[in-house]
Design a protein around this motif. Structure first.
Motif, PDB file in Angstrom:
ATOM      1  N   GLY A  94       0.243  30.924  11.255  1.00 30.10           N
ATOM      2  CA  GLY A  94      -0.298  30.129  10.178  1.00 30.10           C
ATOM      3  C   GLY A  94      -0.635  28.727  10.626  1.00 30.10           C
ATOM      4  O   GLY A  94      -0.431  28.333  11.771  1.00 30.10           O
ATOM      5  N   ASP A  95      -1.160  27.941   9.690  1.00 28.00           N
ATOM      6  CA  ASP A  95      -1.542  26.572  10.007  1.00 28.00           C
ATOM      7  C   ASP A  95      -0.344  25.633   9.920  1.00 28.00           C
ATOM      8  O   ASP A  95       0.623  25.886   9.191  1.00 28.00           O
ATOM      9  CB  ASP A  95      -2.635  26.111   9.042  1.00 28.00           C
ATOM     10  CG  ASP A  95      -3.969  26.749   9.365  1.00 28.00           C
ATOM     11  OD1 ASP A  95      -4.430  26.580  10.501  1.00 28.00           O
ATOM     12  OD2 ASP A  95      -4.537  27.422   8.494  1.00 28.00           O
ATOM     13  N   LYS A  96      -0.441  24.531  10.678  1.00 25.76           N
ATOM     14  CA  LYS A  96       0.635  23.548  10.718  1.00 25.76           C
ATOM     15  C   LYS A  96       0.023  22.150  10.674  1.00 25.76           C
ATOM     16  O   LYS A  96      -1.147  21.953  11.044  1.00 25.76           O
ATOM     17  CB  LYS A  96       1.470  23.700  11.992  1.00 25.76           C
ATOM     18  CG  LYS A  96       2.071  25.091  12.194  1.00 25.76           C
ATOM     19  CD  LYS A  96       3.116  25.111  13.286  1.00 25.76           C
ATOM     20  CE  LYS A  96       4.449  24.561  12.787  1.00 25.76           C
ATOM     21  NZ  LYS A  96       5.563  24.790  13.705  1.00 25.76           N
ATOM     22  N   ARG A  97       0.839  21.191  10.235  1.00 21.85           N
ATOM     23  CA  ARG A  97       0.406  19.795  10.296  1.00 21.85           C
ATOM     24  C   ARG A  97       1.637  18.891  10.337  1.00 21.85           C
ATOM     25  O   ARG A  97       2.747  19.294   9.979  1.00 21.85           O
ATOM     26  CB  ARG A  97      -0.475  19.424   9.113  1.00 21.85           C
ATOM     27  CG  ARG A  97       0.254  19.282   7.783  1.00 21.85           C
ATOM     28  CD  ARG A  97      -0.680  18.771   6.711  1.00 21.85           C
ATOM     29  NE  ARG A  97      -0.009  18.620   5.429  1.00 21.85           N
ATOM     30  CZ  ARG A  97      -0.620  18.217   4.319  1.00 21.85           C
ATOM     31  NH1 ARG A  97      -1.902  17.948   4.325  1.00 21.85           N
ATOM     32  NH2 ARG A  97       0.061  18.087   3.194  1.00 21.85           N
ATOM     33  N   TRP A  98       1.388  17.674  10.789  1.00 19.52           N
ATOM     34  CA  TRP A  98       2.425  16.643  10.796  1.00 19.52           C
ATOM     35  C   TRP A  98       2.389  15.865   9.482  1.00 19.52           C
ATOM     36  O   TRP A  98       1.309  15.535   8.979  1.00 19.52           O
ATOM     37  CB  TRP A  98       2.206  15.679  11.950  1.00 19.52           C
ATOM     38  CG  TRP A  98       2.649  16.206  13.279  1.00 19.52           C
ATOM     39  CD1 TRP A  98       1.877  16.842  14.207  1.00 19.52           C
ATOM     40  CD2 TRP A  98       3.974  16.145  13.824  1.00 19.52           C
ATOM     41  NE1 TRP A  98       2.638  17.185  15.306  1.00 19.52           N
ATOM     42  CE2 TRP A  98       3.925  16.772  15.094  1.00 19.52           C
ATOM     43  CE3 TRP A  98       5.185  15.640  13.359  1.00 19.52           C
ATOM     44  CZ2 TRP A  98       5.052  16.885  15.911  1.00 19.52           C
ATOM     45  CZ3 TRP A  98       6.309  15.755  14.173  1.00 19.52           C
ATOM     46  CH2 TRP A  98       6.233  16.369  15.426  1.00 19.52           C
ATOM     47  N   VAL A  99       3.577  15.571   8.967  1.00 19.26           N
ATOM     48  CA  VAL A  99       3.707  14.714   7.791  1.00 19.26           C
ATOM     49  C   VAL A  99       4.850  13.740   8.022  1.00 19.26           C
ATOM     50  O   VAL A  99       5.740  13.978   8.849  1.00 19.26           O
ATOM     51  CB  VAL A  99       3.985  15.522   6.501  1.00 19.26           C
ATOM     52  CG1 VAL A  99       2.820  16.440   6.173  1.00 19.26           C
ATOM     53  CG2 VAL A  99       5.294  16.300   6.616  1.00 19.26           C
TER      54      VAL A  99
ATOM     55  N   THR B  65       3.732   5.247  -0.300  1.00 16.17           N
ATOM     56  CA  THR B  65       4.674   5.186  -1.419  1.00 16.17           C
ATOM     57  C   THR B  65       5.054   6.576  -1.921  1.00 16.17           C
ATOM     58  O   THR B  65       5.956   6.710  -2.735  1.00 16.17           O
ATOM     59  CB  THR B  65       4.074   4.376  -2.578  1.00 16.17           C
ATOM     60  OG1 THR B  65       2.825   4.964  -2.967  1.00 16.17           O
ATOM     61  CG2 THR B  65       3.841   2.927  -2.159  1.00 16.17           C
ATOM     62  N   GLU B  66       4.344   7.586  -1.451  1.00 21.91           N
ATOM     63  CA  GLU B  66       4.643   8.960  -1.847  1.00 21.91           C
ATOM     64  C   GLU B  66       4.794   9.816  -0.593  1.00 21.91           C
ATOM     65  O   GLU B  66       4.023   9.675   0.363  1.00 21.91           O
ATOM     66  CB  GLU B  66       3.537   9.528  -2.743  1.00 21.91           C
ATOM     67  CG  GLU B  66       3.395   8.814  -4.074  1.00 21.91           C
ATOM     68  CD  GLU B  66       2.344   9.462  -4.963  1.00 21.91           C
ATOM     69  OE1 GLU B  66       1.770  10.507  -4.544  1.00 21.91           O
ATOM     70  OE2 GLU B  66       2.085   8.946  -6.050  1.00 21.91           O
ATOM     71  N   PHE B  67       5.781  10.691  -0.609  1.00 22.89           N
ATOM     72  CA  PHE B  67       6.057  11.541   0.551  1.00 22.89           C
ATOM     73  C   PHE B  67       6.205  12.984   0.081  1.00 22.89           C
ATOM     74  O   PHE B  67       6.599  13.223  -1.055  1.00 22.89           O
ATOM     75  CB  PHE B  67       7.330  11.062   1.251  1.00 22.89           C
ATOM     76  CG  PHE B  67       7.221   9.657   1.790  1.00 22.89           C
ATOM     77  CD1 PHE B  67       6.606   9.414   3.007  1.00 22.89           C
ATOM     78  CD2 PHE B  67       7.702   8.579   1.053  1.00 22.89           C
ATOM     79  CE1 PHE B  67       6.486   8.128   3.495  1.00 22.89           C
ATOM     80  CE2 PHE B  67       7.596   7.284   1.533  1.00 22.89           C
ATOM     81  CZ  PHE B  67       6.984   7.059   2.768  1.00 22.89           C
ATOM     82  N   PRO B  68       5.883  13.959   0.950  1.00 24.61           N
ATOM     83  CA  PRO B  68       5.429  13.797   2.332  1.00 24.61           C
ATOM     84  C   PRO B  68       4.021  13.221   2.397  1.00 24.61           C
ATOM     85  O   PRO B  68       3.175  13.542   1.562  1.00 24.61           O
ATOM     86  CB  PRO B  68       5.478  15.219   2.890  1.00 24.61           C
ATOM     87  CG  PRO B  68       5.323  16.095   1.684  1.00 24.61           C
ATOM     88  CD  PRO B  68       5.993  15.384   0.563  1.00 24.61           C
ATOM     89  N   ALA B  69       3.778  12.373   3.399  1.00 27.32           N
ATOM     90  CA  ALA B  69       2.487  11.736   3.591  1.00 27.32           C
ATOM     91  C   ALA B  69       1.802  12.336   4.810  1.00 27.32           C
ATOM     92  O   ALA B  69       2.405  12.413   5.885  1.00 27.32           O
ATOM     93  CB  ALA B  69       2.663  10.232   3.787  1.00 27.32           C
ATOM     94  N   PRO B  70       0.548  12.778   4.676  1.00 24.49           N
ATOM     95  CA  PRO B  70      -0.163  13.338   5.826  1.00 24.49           C
ATOM     96  C   PRO B  70      -0.467  12.259   6.857  1.00 24.49           C
ATOM     97  O   PRO B  70      -0.556  11.080   6.537  1.00 24.49           O
ATOM     98  CB  PRO B  70      -1.443  13.906   5.211  1.00 24.49           C
ATOM     99  CG  PRO B  70      -1.637  13.124   3.953  1.00 24.49           C
ATOM    100  CD  PRO B  70      -0.266  12.784   3.454  1.00 24.49           C
ATOM    101  N   VAL B  71      -0.640  12.665   8.106  1.00 24.62           N
ATOM    102  CA  VAL B  71      -0.832  11.744   9.215  1.00 24.62           C
ATOM    103  C   VAL B  71      -2.145  12.061   9.925  1.00 24.62           C
ATOM    104  O   VAL B  71      -2.452  13.228  10.183  1.00 24.62           O
ATOM    105  CB  VAL B  71       0.316  11.846  10.228  1.00 24.62           C
ATOM    106  CG1 VAL B  71       0.181  10.784  11.312  1.00 24.62           C
ATOM    107  CG2 VAL B  71       1.677  11.736   9.538  1.00 24.62           C
ATOM    108  N   GLY B  72      -2.911  11.015  10.269  1.00 24.62           N
ATOM    109  CA  GLY B  72      -4.103  11.187  11.093  1.00 24.62           C
ATOM    110  C   GLY B  72      -5.387  11.013  10.317  1.00 24.62           C
ATOM    111  O   GLY B  72      -5.513  11.505   9.190  1.00 24.62           O
TER     112      GLY B  72
ATOM    113  N   GLY C 206      -4.738  13.546   6.994  1.00 21.93           N
ATOM    114  CA  GLY C 206      -3.950  14.629   7.557  1.00 21.93           C
ATOM    115  C   GLY C 206      -4.567  15.275   8.770  1.00 21.93           C
ATOM    116  O   GLY C 206      -4.493  16.499   8.953  1.00 21.93           O
ATOM    117  N   GLY C 207      -5.150  14.467   9.650  1.00 19.38           N
ATOM    118  CA  GLY C 207      -5.842  15.005  10.815  1.00 19.38           C
ATOM    119  C   GLY C 207      -4.951  15.619  11.872  1.00 19.38           C
ATOM    120  O   GLY C 207      -5.423  16.398  12.693  1.00 19.38           O
ATOM    121  N   TYR C 208      -3.655  15.291  11.877  1.00 13.14           N
ATOM    122  CA  TYR C 208      -2.740  15.899  12.847  1.00 13.14           C
ATOM    123  C   TYR C 208      -2.411  17.300  12.344  1.00 13.14           C
ATOM    124  O   TYR C 208      -1.317  17.585  11.840  1.00 13.14           O
ATOM    125  CB  TYR C 208      -1.447  15.102  12.954  1.00 13.14           C
ATOM    126  CG  TYR C 208      -1.523  13.749  13.631  1.00 13.14           C
ATOM    127  CD1 TYR C 208      -2.727  13.085  13.838  1.00 13.14           C
ATOM    128  CD2 TYR C 208      -0.356  13.124  14.054  1.00 13.14           C
ATOM    129  CE1 TYR C 208      -2.769  11.840  14.456  1.00 13.14           C
ATOM    130  CE2 TYR C 208      -0.384  11.881  14.682  1.00 13.14           C
ATOM    131  CZ  TYR C 208      -1.600  11.233  14.867  1.00 13.14           C
ATOM    132  OH  TYR C 208      -1.622   9.996  15.469  1.00 13.14           O
TER     133      TYR C 208
END
Length: 315
Positions: free
Chosen positions: A2-7, A53-60, A94-96
């Motif tokens: 499946g797909d994955k991303r960093w947050v 100010t809100e989490f999880p926050a996407p990165v990238g 959320g590019g990572y």
């Protein structure tokens, strides 16, 4: 797989980063899905997460890859598109990630001359550099003092300034001097007696100072050499700018944001013609994003850093 991303799961910086499984939504009208091949790594990625100010926050914020799905009646910013087309995207969230669905207006056809790592690092540095030149009103005949000239934004400034006929005196550390020269600048080593070395390199004087370093040494030299403080512009020292009456810019300022959006297509075209080069220092597997960010934060990368997707995803 499946797909994955960093947050970011909280405000504590890299300690709160997590590599999670995600379901990527299909694209609706005006959207496309990109199978990510590379993600650009920038100091801004960590800085913006620290302000969340809100989490999880996407990165990238910038990626390159291939279109895997296209929403109904949708074209990307550079025109018509088809599944499988190679693209780059900037100002995404959320590019990572291995895949993401984004507004099609943020997506451009990838210049064939750029590999995926280069394409994923083109537009943040490029738009920042172009904005610095715009705000400082750089024209043919200007002599620019550019601090941190060997960094990502600095190298883009060197290339864009040369196109308008400006001369650039670029400060850098020992490891960056050759890079400044490679891209058309006159390299000057920072450190003790910096001001003397700048004046020797530019006996005719300095008309513009652009700062990507943010150090007191850089700012003090700029203030000593440039009388018109509207032509001293920083992306790294907003507090000094407020105290000393010169200009600080950032991509979240409305005028800069609009300009950077407008200039994207032109920068892609310059890259296509080989007139805007993106030097890549190192790549990491997507699962090693924390290592990549630590290198970027240390300021010793010596060029752009990219994360790449592939079979080795786990940290």
């Amino acid at each position: 797989m499946g797909d994955k991303r960093w947050v970011a799961t909280g405000p504590a910086g890299l300690a709160d980063f997590a590599f999670i499984d995600v379901d990527v939504p299909p694209p609706g009208p005006g959207e496309v899905t990109i199978a990510v091949r590379a993600a650009g790594v920038n100091p801004a990625d960590l800085k913006h997460v620290s302000r969340a100010t809100e989490f999880p926050a996407p990165v990238g914020y910038e990626v390159s890859g291939a279109l895997s799905a296209i929403g109904p009646d949708t074209e990307i910013a550079s025109g018509s598109c088809a599944v499988g087309d190679e693209v780059l995207a900037f100002r995404v969230s959320g590019g990572y990630a291995t895949s993401l669905t984004v507004p099609a207006g943020k997506v451009f056809a990838k210049p064939a001359v750029l590999d995926f790592s280069e394409a994923a690092n083109l537009l943040l540095a490029g738009t920042t550099a172009a904005d610095l030149l715009r705000v400082a009103r750089v024209t043919n005949g200007d002599t620019i003092l550019l601090h941190a000239a060997s960094g990502a934004a600095g190298v883009a400034v060197l290339q864009l300034a040369r196109r308008v006929g400006a001369r650039v005196i670029g400060t850098a550390g020992p490891a960056g001097l050759a890079r400044v020269k490679r891209f058309g600048g006159i390299p000057v080593l920072y450190g003790e007696e910096l001001l003397t070395r700048i004046e020797t390199a530019a006996p005719q004087g300095i008309s513009v100072a652009l700062d990507a370093a943010g150090t007191d040494e850089a700012i003090d030299a700029s203030l000593s050499l440039v009388y018109d403080r509207t032509r001293i512009v920083t992306i790294a020292a907003p507090a000094r700018a407020a105290d000393d009456g010169f200009v600080a810019i950032g991509g979240n300022q409305p005028e800069s944001m609009a300009f950077r959006d407008d200039i994207r297509a032109e920068l892609v075209q310059l890259a296509e013609r080989g007139e805007l080069v993106v030097p890549i220092a190192r790549t990491y597997p997507l699962g090693q994003a924390i290592d990549a960010l630590e290198l970027v934060a240390a300021g010793t990368a010596g060029g752009k850093i990219a994360l790449f997707t592939g079979s080795d995803l786990d940290p």
